[in-house]
Design an enzyme around this catalytic site. Structure first.
Site, PDB file in Angstrom:
ATOM      1  N   GLU A   1      44.283  74.788  24.355  1.00 15.72           N
ATOM      2  CA  GLU A   1      44.267  75.575  25.585  1.00 15.72           C
ATOM      3  C   GLU A   1      45.583  75.507  26.355  1.00 15.72           C
ATOM      4  OE1 GLU A   1      41.261  77.380  26.849  1.00 15.72           O
ATOM      5  OE2 GLU A   1      40.942  77.196  24.697  1.00 15.72           O
TER       6      GLU A   1
ATOM      7  N   HIS B   1      38.304  86.717  23.718  1.00 17.63           N
ATOM      8  CA  HIS B   1      39.208  87.557  24.498  1.00 17.63           C
ATOM      9  C   HIS B   1      40.563  86.896  24.719  1.00 17.63           C
ATOM     10  CE1 HIS B   1      37.554  85.003  27.689  1.00 17.63           C
ATOM     11  NE2 HIS B   1      38.531  85.392  28.484  1.00 17.63           N
TER      12      HIS B   1
ATOM     13  N   ASN C   1      33.129  78.676  32.836  1.00 12.70           N
ATOM     14  CA  ASN C   1      33.948  78.923  34.016  1.00 12.70           C
ATOM     15  C   ASN C   1      33.032  79.545  35.064  1.00 12.70           C
ATOM     16  OD1 ASN C   1      35.600  80.155  35.973  1.00 12.70           O
ATOM     17  ND2 ASN C   1      37.277  80.427  34.534  1.00 12.70           N
TER      18      ASN C   1
ATOM     19  N   CYS D   1      46.716  77.889  37.570  1.00 15.55           N
ATOM     20  CA  CYS D   1      46.432  78.691  36.371  1.00 15.55           C
ATOM     21  C   CYS D   1      47.489  79.756  36.153  1.00 15.55           C
ATOM     22  CB  CYS D   1      45.068  79.369  36.485  1.00 15.55           C
ATOM     23  SG  CYS D   1      43.655  78.294  36.161  1.00 15.55           S
TER      24      CYS D   1
ATOM     25  N   ALA E   1      33.283  80.394  38.260  1.00 18.71           N
ATOM     26  CA  ALA E   1      33.741  81.535  39.064  1.00 18.71           C
ATOM     27  C   ALA E   1      33.745  82.818  38.255  1.00 18.71           C
ATOM     28  CB  ALA E   1      35.137  81.246  39.616  1.00 18.71           C
TER      29      ALA E   1
ATOM     30  N   ASN F   1      47.718  78.605  30.366  1.00 24.29           N
ATOM     31  CA  ASN F   1      47.139  78.599  29.022  1.00 24.29           C
ATOM     32  C   ASN F   1      48.042  79.245  27.986  1.00 24.29           C
ATOM     33  OD1 ASN F   1      44.343  79.391  30.885  1.00 24.29           O
ATOM     34  ND2 ASN F   1      44.398  77.507  29.682  1.00 24.29           N
TER      35      ASN F   1
ATOM     36  N   HIS G   1      38.885  73.169  32.038  1.00 27.61           N
ATOM     37  CA  HIS G   1      40.225  72.678  31.710  1.00 27.61           C
ATOM     38  C   HIS G   1      40.546  71.481  32.594  1.00 27.61           C
ATOM     39  CE1 HIS G   1      41.310  77.008  30.348  1.00 27.61           C
ATOM     40  NE2 HIS G   1      41.081  76.263  29.287  1.00 27.61           N
TER      41      HIS G   1
END
Length: 446
Positions: free
Chosen positions: A176, A139, A27, A370, A29, A112, A252
């Site tokens: 996911e 996480h 990811n 998201c 960002a 997710n 994703h």
């Protein structure tokens, strides 16, 4: 005659420990803002403002609660012992990376949270939910138990709703959630086509796969969920994500494609077999014609699509077509901004574009799409849910006051070891479950 149904958007409330730990490899960002100081209060208020904006326009909007973080039970399972304060101290000294992981507010990205199949598609005509195991990232892999409790506390009536446990938390069944799943249909109450997008076939080592970044969703997981939800061949299409897109930072499918109704808005590099995917959808889509909106790499290079999160936008019905709700970054990337202007001249299904400020979320790699889990509900199913989570002006005011009273303006990685932060979080969440009428869903409440 089609059964009347609506699409309810369940947005995740940003948690009090919203921080930038750069935990998500693949990811872009997330990694680029690692160790920056975050503003949890601003992030939560931005999320609430987005919800209110959509609720005010007449969309059915609801909220999903944040999770308890730092998550002390996980630290104890990893061998840290003593009082909660001692557990935090030991984790901070022994391995700050573990403490950062169990402090992540990543449950805010409810795309997710789970995969949802509406009753129009399922064999038993109930709405089915499977929390995502999110096994690709430690996480996130600790989220599914509380997510499942929250979903059961909202969708309680078993005559309407069916709940499944998360798939086995191993890489072969990496799941996911709705970030790799979208539904196409004539109307929300009509039988539809559920598009499951996977990154690799885990049990086929010779199959195409990304090289630089991991494929988080497997074909095996997608097929398992389709079986659990009672979807037959008429309602499920399995499509492989383009490995080159994953290696470009498209971790994703919802970073490169989004669907709504009969419209599929996607980048030309989204799927490994673009023609086959469209053909499979058309063969199953009853009562309407598929309306593909294809964005070429010449119009928007894939790097710009990732940087702007153009496709991580919400695609919503309006009386005059569809609204594309984009993050502000889409107007900051020249090729994307030009494309959006041209899109509105195409006389296609997308007739409006609106910018939403979700910058705090975007810095951690999550755009408007998201932040929401879509649930198509018939009128009777909507009446059957726990209405404490349905967004109203009153709930907006209560949640705004709640955030203002409990959230910090700044949070750094060092703050995660502060035992006062844990106390603040638990006090806030205990109050929140009362506001939303969820009962006891957190470990510290059980």
């Amino acid at each position: 005659m089609a059964t009347h149904a609506v699409e309810a958007n369940f947005d995740g409330l940003v948690g009090p420990t919203h921080n930038y730990a750069g935990l998500s490899w693949g990811n872009v960002a997330s990694k680029s803002n690692v160790n920056a100081v975050s503003n949890p209060k601003e992030a939560a208020l931005q999320g609430l403002a987005k919800m209110k904006k959509l609720a005010d326009r007449g969309y059915v909007q609801a909220v999903l609660p944040p999770h308890e973080r730092p998550h002390i039970p996980t630290l104890r399972a990893l061998g840290f012992a003593g009082s909660d304060r001692q557990v935090l101290e030991q984790a901070a000294q022994a391995d700050p990376a573990i403490l950062a992981a169990v402090s992540s507010a990543s449950a805010m990205w409810t795309a997710n949270a789970a995969t949802v199949s509406p009753s129009a598609d399922t064999a038993d005509h109930r709405v089915h939910f499977t929390p995502a195991n999110l096994s690709a990232k430690f996480h996130r892999s600790i989220e599914h138990k509380v997510t499942g409790r929250a979903l059961k506390a909202i969708f309680t009536d078993e005559s309407y709703f069916a709940h499944h446990p998360a798939l086995p938390s191993v890489s072969h069944f990496g799941d996911e959630g709705a970030a790799n799943h979208t539904r196409l249909c004539a109307g929300y109450g009509d039988p539809g086509v559920e598009l499951f997008v996977y990154g690799q076939a885990a049990f086929n080592e010779s199959a195409p796969a990304p090289v630089k970044y991991p494929a988080r969703q497997t074909l095996e997981a997608s097929r398992a969920i389709a079986r659990l939800h009672g979807l037959d061949d008429r309602h499920a299409v399995f499509a492989q994500q383009n490995p080159a897109a994953i290696d470009a930072g498209v971790f994703h499918n919802d970073v490169i494609a989004v669907g709504n109704g009969s419209c599929l808005f996607y980048h030309e590099l989204a799927f490994l077999d673009e023609g086959g995917v469209l053909s499979d959808i058309r063969a199953r889509l009853a009562g309407t014609e598929l309306q593909p909106v294809r964005v070429s790499a010449a119009e928007v290079p894939i790097e710009d699509a990732v940087a702007s999160y153009l496709f991580n936008s919400q695609l919503l019905n309006t009386p005059d077509g569809m609204l594309l709700a984009v993050p502000g970054e889409c107007r900051e990337v020249a090729s994307v901004s030009r494309y959006l202007d041209s899109l509105l001249q195409q006389n296609g299904p997308i007739t409006a574009v609106e910018v939403f400020d979700v910058k705090q979320s975007m810095r951690n790699g999550g755009g408007p799409a998201c932040l929401r889990l879509r649930v198509a509900l018939r009128d009777d199913e909507l009446k059957a849910i726990n209405h404490g989570v349905i967004f109203t002006d009153e709930l907006y005011n209560r949640l705004t006051t709640w955030v203002e009273g409990h959230y910090r303006d700044e949070l750094s990685q060092q703050d995660l070891a502060d035992p006062m932060l844990l106390e603040e979080v638990r006090k806030a969440l205990d109050e929140l479950t009362g506001i939303l009428g969820l009962g006891s869903i957190y470990d510290f409440q059980l």
